[in-house]
Design a protein around this motif. Structure first.
Motif, short mmCIF file in Angstrom:
data_model
loop_
_atom_site.label_atom_id
_atom_site.label_comp_id
_atom_site.label_asym_id
_atom_site.label_seq_id
_atom_site.Cartn_x
_atom_site.Cartn_y
_atom_site.Cartn_z
N GLY A 165 0.83 -1.04 0.18
CA GLY A 165 -0.17 0.25 -0.55
C GLY A 165 1.17 0.80 0.03
O GLY A 165 0.97 2.51 1.25
N PRO A 166 2.03 1.47 -1.14
CA PRO A 166 2.26 1.95 -0.75
C PRO A 166 2.03 3.86 -1.16
O PRO A 166 0.79 3.21 -1.47
N ARG A 167 2.47 5.04 -1.02
CA ARG A 167 2.33 5.79 -0.83
C ARG A 167 2.58 6.96 -2.69
O ARG A 167 2.02 7.29 -3.47
N VAL A 168 3.56 5.80 -3.10
CA VAL A 168 3.93 6.41 -4.39
C VAL A 168 4.85 4.74 -4.84
O VAL A 168 5.31 4.09 -4.62
N LEU A 169 5.02 5.49 -6.51
CA LEU A 169 5.62 4.32 -7.20
C LEU A 169 5.98 4.36 -8.16
O LEU A 169 5.69 5.57 -8.75
N LEU A 170 7.52 3.67 -8.20
CA LEU A 170 8.34 4.91 -9.24
C LEU A 170 8.24 3.60 -9.67
O LEU A 170 8.49 2.73 -9.98
N ASP A 177 -4.76 2.13 -14.88
CA ASP A 177 -5.53 2.04 -13.63
C ASP A 177 -5.64 1.65 -12.43
O ASP A 177 -6.68 1.71 -11.83
N VAL A 178 -5.39 0.09 -12.34
CA VAL A 178 -4.36 -0.06 -10.90
C VAL A 178 -3.94 0.47 -10.42
O VAL A 178 -4.37 1.47 -8.79
N VAL A 179 -3.02 1.89 -10.72
CA VAL A 179 -3.02 3.23 -9.80
C VAL A 179 -4.02 4.01 -9.47
O VAL A 179 -3.53 4.89 -8.11
N GLU A 207 -5.67 2.54 -6.95
CA GLU A 207 -5.66 2.27 -5.38
C GLU A 207 -5.03 3.63 -5.17
O GLU A 207 -4.59 3.81 -3.16
N GLY A 208 -4.93 5.10 -5.49
CA GLY A 208 -4.81 6.31 -5.15
C GLY A 208 -3.29 6.73 -4.33
O GLY A 208 -3.22 7.12 -4.56
N VAL A 209 -2.47 5.82 -5.32
CA VAL A 209 -1.08 6.09 -5.41
C VAL A 209 -0.64 7.13 -6.27
O VAL A 209 -1.12 7.09 -7.82
N GLY A 210 0.18 7.97 -5.99
CA GLY A 210 1.44 9.12 -7.19
C GLY A 210 2.43 7.39 -8.20
O GLY A 210 2.55 7.57 -7.41
#
Length: 228
Positions: free
Chosen positions: A163-168, A190-192, A195-198
């Protein structure tokens, strides 16, 4: 206003090259909000990977700040910085780097197990993410039994497991054929969003940037907003 997931201020990165100094990042500023998807483009060697590594707390910058959820990460000690990276940052690379001896379910559950979550919890979250990415029928297949696109979708699920805040993401579909690349990239977007990830996604494929919220270009060590 959306919560700020990642804030970069005055980031610099330079390397000694004989008698001279090679400047890769020359004062990069970037704000990434929760649920926002930013494309990062630039020629090979422009510093995209260096920026991602510094933002992902893998490579110490020469100067500047990286704030994850408001926490200045490079001011933390090694233990606290590692804990922040494990919980708050997910990585997707061009190659999936899945563990060949484990099935898709356990590959995705692994980050939660490392974080100390109960096995049932880890496997339940892995099942949810894999199903969300269209792999509900492939949970118990090992990487060698999956197609290239399926392997990369497992890698995306693994990056989101804690459940990260950030996806790189660094060229997350660069190793796939054009048709598969487009499908997997749409899965990623779609998944980002769900999930509400930046997400900060480096890519050479300008066609893919049409689907992102913003695009920034890295040149001469600085970021410039790229017109859509």
């Amino acid at each position: 206003m959306s919560e700020v997931a990642l804030e970069i201020r005055g980031l610099t990165r330079s390397f000694k090259s004989g008698e001279s100094e090679l400047v890769v990042l020359a004062g990069v500023d970037l704000t990434l909000k929760a649920g926002e998807i930013i494309g990062l483009v630039g020629p090979s060697g422009s510093g995209k990977s260096s920026l991602l590594h510094a933002a992902g707390l893998l490579e110490r910058p020469s100067g500047g700040e990286v704030r994850i959820g408001g926490v200045e990460a490079w001011g933390l000690n090694d233990r606290d910085r590692t804990a922040l990276r494990r919980k708050s940052i997910g990585f997707v690379y061009q190659f999936h780097h899945l563990l060949p001896e484990f099935d898709a379910l356990d590959n995705v559950a692994m980050p939660r197990l490392i974080l100390g979550r109960p096995r049932d919890d880890a496997r339940a979250e892995a099942t949810r993410l894999l199903t969300q990415l269209g792999l509900g029928a492939r949970l118990h297949h090992r990487p060698a039994q999956l197609s290239g696109g399926e392997q990369q979708r497992v890698a995306i699920a693994r990056a989101l497991a804690n459940g990260p805040r950030v996806l790189l993401a660094d060229e997350p579909t660069g190793n796939l054929d054009p048709h598969t690349s487009a499908a997997v990239f749409q899965n990623l977007l779609d998944v980002v969003r769900e999930e509400g990830v930046g997400a900060l996604i480096a890519t050479h494929n300008l066609e893919l940037t049409r689907f992102m919220d913003r695009v920034v270009s890295l040149a001469d060590g600085r970021l410039v907003e790229r017109p859509r």
